[in-house]
Structures are given as C-alpha cells and as structure tokens.
Design a protein around this motif. Structure first.
Motif, PDB file in Angstrom:
ATOM      1  N   CYS A 101     141.158  11.499  45.861  1.00 41.14           N
ATOM      2  CA  CYS A 101     140.339  10.452  46.343  1.00 41.14           C
ATOM      3  C   CYS A 101     142.035   9.739  47.120  1.00 41.14           C
ATOM      4  O   CYS A 101     142.278   9.304  46.300  1.00 41.14           O
ATOM      5  N   ALA A 136     139.964   7.130  52.274  1.00 42.69           N
ATOM      6  CA  ALA A 136     139.538   5.754  52.836  1.00 42.69           C
ATOM      7  C   ALA A 136     140.087   4.487  53.281  1.00 42.69           C
ATOM      8  O   ALA A 136     141.700   4.412  52.147  1.00 42.69           O
ATOM      9  N   GLU A 137     140.423   3.437  54.016  1.00 42.91           N
ATOM     10  CA  GLU A 137     140.842   2.964  54.738  1.00 42.91           C
ATOM     11  C   GLU A 137     140.805   1.396  53.338  1.00 42.91           C
ATOM     12  O   GLU A 137     139.483   0.999  54.702  1.00 42.91           O
ATOM     13  N   HIS A 138     141.536   0.365  52.996  1.00 40.81           N
ATOM     14  CA  HIS A 138     141.144  -0.244  52.835  1.00 40.81           C
ATOM     15  C   HIS A 138     141.891  -1.739  53.087  1.00 40.81           C
ATOM     16  O   HIS A 138     142.694  -1.773  52.780  1.00 40.81           O
ATOM     17  N   PRO A 139     141.623  -1.523  54.552  1.00 39.25           N
ATOM     18  CA  PRO A 139     142.625  -2.954  55.008  1.00 39.25           C
ATOM     19  C   PRO A 139     142.871  -4.357  54.369  1.00 39.25           C
ATOM     20  O   PRO A 139     141.370  -5.284  53.946  1.00 39.25           O
ATOM     21  N   LEU A 141     142.798  -5.255  51.169  1.00 40.51           N
ATOM     22  CA  LEU A 141     143.117  -5.108  50.333  1.00 40.51           C
ATOM     23  C   LEU A 141     144.290  -4.185  49.523  1.00 40.51           C
ATOM     24  O   LEU A 141     145.359  -4.741  48.904  1.00 40.51           O
TER      25      LEU A 141
ATOM     26  N   GLY B   9     140.963  -2.999  61.725  1.00 37.11           N
ATOM     27  CA  GLY B   9     141.417  -2.809  60.821  1.00 37.11           C
ATOM     28  C   GLY B   9     141.733  -1.193  60.840  1.00 37.11           C
ATOM     29  O   GLY B   9     142.066  -0.415  59.989  1.00 37.11           O
ATOM     30  N   VAL B  10     140.285  -0.621  60.919  1.00 39.58           N
ATOM     31  CA  VAL B  10     139.651   0.031  60.315  1.00 39.58           C
ATOM     32  C   VAL B  10     140.396   1.848  61.745  1.00 39.58           C
ATOM     33  O   VAL B  10     139.058   1.493  62.666  1.00 39.58           O
ATOM     34  N   ASP B  11     141.396   2.071  61.488  1.00 42.49           N
ATOM     35  CA  ASP B  11     141.271   3.280  62.820  1.00 42.49           C
ATOM     36  C   ASP B  11     141.175   4.495  62.253  1.00 42.49           C
ATOM     37  O   ASP B  11     141.244   5.338  61.662  1.00 42.49           O
ATOM     38  N   GLY B  59     134.164   6.269  47.008  1.00 41.33           N
ATOM     39  CA  GLY B  59     134.815   5.041  47.271  1.00 41.33           C
ATOM     40  C   GLY B  59     133.116   4.520  47.414  1.00 41.33           C
ATOM     41  O   GLY B  59     132.379   4.689  48.263  1.00 41.33           O
ATOM     42  N   GLY B  61     134.365   1.618  48.362  1.00 41.53           N
ATOM     43  CA  GLY B  61     134.795   1.254  50.186  1.00 41.53           C
ATOM     44  C   GLY B  61     135.399  -0.630  49.538  1.00 41.53           C
ATOM     45  O   GLY B  61     135.364  -0.461  48.556  1.00 41.53           O
ATOM     46  N   THR B  62     135.028  -1.097  50.867  1.00 41.64           N
ATOM     47  CA  THR B  62     135.328  -2.722  50.527  1.00 41.64           C
ATOM     48  C   THR B  62     134.322  -3.453  50.364  1.00 41.64           C
ATOM     49  O   THR B  62     134.443  -4.765  50.089  1.00 41.64           O
ATOM     50  N   THR B  64     133.264  -3.767  46.886  1.00 41.65           N
ATOM     51  CA  THR B  64     133.665  -3.938  45.536  1.00 41.65           C
ATOM     52  C   THR B  64     134.369  -5.847  46.128  1.00 41.65           C
ATOM     53  O   THR B  64     133.821  -6.525  45.401  1.00 41.65           O
ATOM     54  N   GLU B  65     134.397  -5.817  47.515  1.00 40.15           N
ATOM     55  CA  GLU B  65     135.085  -7.100  47.588  1.00 40.15           C
ATOM     56  C   GLU B  65     134.198  -8.489  47.417  1.00 40.15           C
ATOM     57  O   GLU B  65     134.184  -9.526  47.519  1.00 40.15           O
ATOM     58  N   ASP B 148     138.779  -1.588  42.894  1.00 39.69           N
ATOM     59  CA  ASP B 148     138.446  -0.659  43.476  1.00 39.69           C
ATOM     60  C   ASP B 148     137.772   0.915  43.113  1.00 39.69           C
ATOM     61  O   ASP B 148     138.545   1.121  41.386  1.00 39.69           O
ATOM     62  N   SER B 188     135.085  -3.443  55.783  1.00 42.37           N
ATOM     63  CA  SER B 188     136.180  -3.825  56.167  1.00 42.37           C
ATOM     64  C   SER B 188     135.316  -4.905  57.326  1.00 42.37           C
ATOM     65  O   SER B 188     135.543  -5.909  57.738  1.00 42.37           O
ATOM     66  N   ARG B 191     134.202  -7.937  56.325  1.00 38.80           N
ATOM     67  CA  ARG B 191     134.908  -8.997  55.835  1.00 38.80           C
ATOM     68  C   ARG B 191     135.813  -9.818  57.329  1.00 38.80           C
ATOM     69  O   ARG B 191     135.523 -10.437  57.229  1.00 38.80           O
TER      70      ARG B 191
END
Lengths: 338, 338
Positions: A101, A136-139, A141, B9-11, B59, B61-62, B64-65, B148, B188, B191
């Motif tokens: 991961c 996974a992309e976590h911008p 964070l 911010g996610v591409d 995961g 992901g965010t 979690t935030e 994370d 993301s 957020r």
C-alpha cells in the motif's frame, strides 16, 4: 527506556501500552481458526488439519524519508517486503504472496512505479508473488513528495515444520545472522539526531560510501534461508531483530522462563552504528534498544546443529556466527559491559 | 476527468497512469500460482486444485481526518475493514482474516486502542478474524494527532463458487445495493471544498444529524451477503463501488465487450451527496466519477434470479433494487441526463 529515541519523538513505552490495550480489543475479533494472534512476529491461521496460513504486516517506517531526500526511490520497496516477510519467516512459513500500500502526497506516476519496482525486487528475493497493491493520494495530509509504505506478506507452513519458541531448551545455541545495516528501524532517531549534523552526501570515514547510500542499503531478506533451515528441522525458533533491538526481540524467540547469554565479541558492530551513536550522542543501552547493531536475525538450535546452520547460512550468502547460549532466567545478558 | 477532484489535489489521471506503470513492474514478480494479479478488485492465488486464496489491501483514505477533527476514533476501523473485505467479497470468497497497519504522528495508547476497536468491530461484521496488526509512530511526517490506516483482508473461495465477470451475459440483470453514505472515498474533495464552508457540528436540513456524524457513518460491509449469494450460485459477478464511482467500477464486474444501462430512477441519491454537490459546486459528472452516489455494490445475475437476490439482500439488512441491464458495448449509460 530509550532516552535518545524519546527525544526523536518516538515513545516506546507508549507503544508498549498501546500494544497491551490493542490485545484486549483485538480479543473480541478472534475466530476458532486463529492459532496465534496479535503479539507474535506473525499471525497463524489454521487452514486445515496440517497446514497454517501465516501473515505479517509492517511498514518501511520513516526510512522513506531518506529515499525521498536522496531521490533514490527504487530500493525502499525491498525494505518493505523484508520487514513482513522476515516476520513471516520466523514461523518457518514459505511466503506465498505480498501486497503493498503506497500512500503519497501527490501521485507522480514514475515515482510510484519506481517505488513499486523495489517492492517487486523484494518479492523476487523473498520468493513470493506481488499479488496486489493500492496507491492512494492523501493531499494535505502528506506533502506532495512525501510517501508512506505499508505491506502484508502471507505464507504457508506445515504444522510439522512450524518454528516454535516453546520448543527451545536451556543450553541451546543462538546463531546470529548479520544485518545489512540499519534495515528499516530507528530512522526517526536518525532523522532528528543525525541528519541535522551530517549531510546525506557526506562520505564519513569508515563507511566507504555516502551516508545516504549506507542508510538506504536494503534490509536483508532471510526467508529463503529460514524456510530451508526449518524444512530440514535444523532450528527451533527464529527472532527478527527490528524496532526495540536485541533486548526486545530476541526474547520473542524464547520460552517465557528462558533468556539469552550473548558473547559481545562474537561480532563486530558495523561502522554505521558507531557513526550514529557518536553523532546522536546516544548511550550504549539506547543504541541496543533502538537498532539491530549488526544482527538481523537470531536463530535458536540444538548445540549439535549450530555449525551446520552457520554453514548453510554462509552458502545462502549470509554471514552467520555463534552468538551465545540459551540459559535460565528471562532477558538478554551480555550486551552491556558488566 | 474530475475537475472538482483535481482542484482538491487528487489527480485521477495520474493515478491511472501509475496503475499502468505498476502493472509493468509487478509483472516481474508473478509466480505460477497467481491466477489474477494487480488490477482486479482483489488478487487470486491458487492454493490447491479447487481452492483459491483471495487478498485485497486498501486504506481508509482521508476519512481519517474527519475522525480526527471530530475526536470520534472508534468507527473508522470499520471503514478500513470494509474497504478490503468488500473487494475480496467481489470474488465470492469468504474472508478469513484481516491485518491492520496504524501509522500515527504520536502514539496515544487510548487513541490507538479506540481505532483498533473499530477494526475489531469491522472484522466481526465481515465475519473474519483480526489476525494481526502494526502500530508505527512517524513523528515529523504526520502531526501528533494525525493518523493513516491501511489494511489487508485474506479470503478463501472454491473454484466452483468464484464470481467471474467473464460469465456475465448480455441481457443479465444488474442489482444495486445501497451504500451507507460516502463510505471511504471522495474525502479529499470533502476536505478541500466542503469543510471550509460548513462546520462538522452543523446539522444541515435533510440530514437529520450533524455533518460530522453523517460523514463518519461507517462503510457498509457486504461480504456475508455476497458470500451467501455466491454459494447459492445466484449471482455471476460483483463490483464494489469505490473511488471513481459507478463509471469506473461497474465495468470491472463486466466482460470487456459489455456495458451497463442504468435506470436513474431506480434509486434516490441520498441527501448527503446533494449537500456535497451544492457546497462544492461540483458538476453532475464529477459527482458520479468521485462518489458512490448511494450505491455501494452492483451485482450481475440472470434476470430470472434478480428478485431472489433483492429479497435475500433485504433479509440480510441491505436495501437492494433493480438497477439496470447488461447490454452490448462498453461503458455505463443512463447516469447523465441525455
């Protein structure tokens, strides 16, 4: 207690308390097939009458930061595979497959592919398949070029081959297998105490290469060797020396009432550890409680088979040596000047 | 292309390019036992003549935030288990065990135990064991209260029960199963586009609870239902609707030459998606390409069995409905006003 590591922001005592609490909450999610759960080097799951699945999960720690700072991304995946496949190997299990991961601040396709190419190389070294993975992309964070790696290795072992600390006896021999360097533990201390004082491009005396190259040396992968030794019934247990060093990890390969007597002159601590100790102004005990100090794996075997174990390790390309003996009484003795 | 998500911010395009490159490098680490590798919902590994191990990693992901910002840490672990156990379920495999990896900025034992209690609850819902896990402290890389979560689920399936997109035929029925909310994708965007404009403590009209509670609603776990349907040979394939939404994930449950005709009036998009769309000023296509829009899983089955599938899903506590049909030609049609 590791004072140097606490300064680095890593609280090993809090970690130990967390593990105790986790054991309690995890106990509510066991099934009858679980042969050994949270706490060992790897988890054991009964597949059928004579076979167990073995699984371990771990990350590459903040060694990822050294890869990021040097821009060399293609070997940190080897460390990732090593961390959990070495844990799985401590049961004697043959690793079947691995999943990674990769969490990044921003997906740069070439960078992610470079990281995963290291994971693939690690899988080849461990003799397992790269079965899947996730990016996974976590911008926000993580910064755009920061990344974090975790992975899981699943293996299979026949019950008759299973390595088992409870089989170790007083008087058994302990064989040490050399590490390839820091492996993937202690890097928060390196980042906080060493990197502010030394440059990764520096070539400190004694290393023969840059500090960055030395720190990035991939973690040794022991699973093919351990699987061979287990299949030949030459060893009784194995302990993967990771965070917490010999004092914390060696006892995990022993029964609760036995301990280890180490001969400190059995091996020479490699120069990188002296460099870290001097630069971080860390104490002897702190160093042994944080780093592997040159020993990546400790095997317990009958005294009579120790020479053959050492010889086979050598044939497999590892440096192995007689490290000490199993004796009565918990703990690891002989590491500190007495 | 998701413009709103790119602003966040996610591409997704870079992600797709990375997946292509990863497939290339991963191909070097396959073994003969790998029945399907990187790319499907989960990896398949041949255990013996008639059984396959199935593994998925993912995961939380965010999302979690949101847990961090609200201080409610005890359910995000359910999401973590859901993400990979739902992937594994898409093969019809019964989940055997799960391993979690918790990376924190600073180990606070009670906080980590709270997170893992959610993982344990997720395992109970999925019917698998929590076999092991790892807690790692990455000071500096993550803020003290940031964390994370990644995890891996391993399952087992008999070859005769295996769900297989290639078995789906033109004219088959598509059954949708309701999601429990956003699940663990699109956070993301939430957020970056929603949280600056709404407070997590707000109770927007139509939700009937706070935004924080709504966003934290745990991801539905479908594996017990899917395993039952697969064992009864009532369905041919399953698609877990995650990042990329229906347009990207539904086709993964179909053969390459077939597509889906969706009836948009088959279900009502839940209010939270309307709220996100309005607040983020996102387009219709963006929303469907980012969020599950109320559908967590799509099952393909013979037309004749669709009613029984819907009924059994209802008995298992899920809301299911006839979503559309399988027809010639790749792609998903009917999502947008034509």
């Amino acid at each position: 207690m590791s004072e140097a590591y606490r300064r680095a922001g890593v609280d090993l005592e809090a970690g130990a308390r967390a593990v105790d609490l986790i054991k309690e909450v995890a106990a509510s999610a066991l099934t009858p097939e679980v042969a050994s759960g949270v706490g060992g080097f790897a988890g054991l799951y009964r597949l059928d009458d004579d076979r167990l699945l073995v699984a371990g999960t771990d990350g590459a720690g903040t060694k990822t930061e050294i890869a990021r700072l040097t821009g060399r991304l293609n070997t940190i995946g080897i460390d990732l595979v090593a961390m959990s496949s070495n844990d799985v190997a401590c049961t004697g299990a043959e690793p079947l497959f691995f999943l990674d991961c990769v969490v990044v601040g921003k997906v740069v396709p070439d960078a992610v592919a470079s990281i995963v190419s290291g994971v693939a190389e690690g899988c080849r070294r461990a003799g397992c398949a790269l079965l899947g993975g996730e990016t996974a992309e976590h911008p926000g964070l993580l910064e755009p070029d920061e990344f974090d790696l975790t992975g899981t290795c699943v293996g299979l072992v026949e019950e008759g081959v299973l390595l088992d600390p409870s089989r170790v006896r007083e008087g058994d021999a302990l064989v040490g297998i050399a590490s390839s360097g820091l492996h993937a533990n202690g890097f928060s201390l390196v980042r906080s105490e060493v990197l502010p004082r030394l440059d990764l491009a520096d070539e400190p005396e004694g290393l023969g290469r840059s500090l960055g190259d030395e720190l990035l040396e991939p973690t040794a992968i022991y699973s093919p060797l351990i699987v061979e030794l287990a299949n030949r019934h030459l060893i009784r247990s194995a302990a993967h020396i990771t965070g917490g060093g010999l004092p914390e990890n060696l006892p995990r390969g022993l029964p609760g009432d036995l301990g280890a007597r180490i001969r400190r002159d059995a091996w020479t601590v490699p120069p990188i550890f002296d460099l870290v100790q001097m630069t971080a102004r860390a104490g002897h005990a702190d160093m042994f409680a944080t780093f592997n100090m040159g020993i990546g794996m400790v095997l317990a075997c009958e005294k009579a088979t120790a020479d053959e174990v050492i010889e086979r390790a050598g044939s497999a390309g590892h440096v192995a040596f007689s490290l000490g003996d199993v004796e009565a009484g918990r703990g690891v003795r002989g590491l500190m000047p007495e």
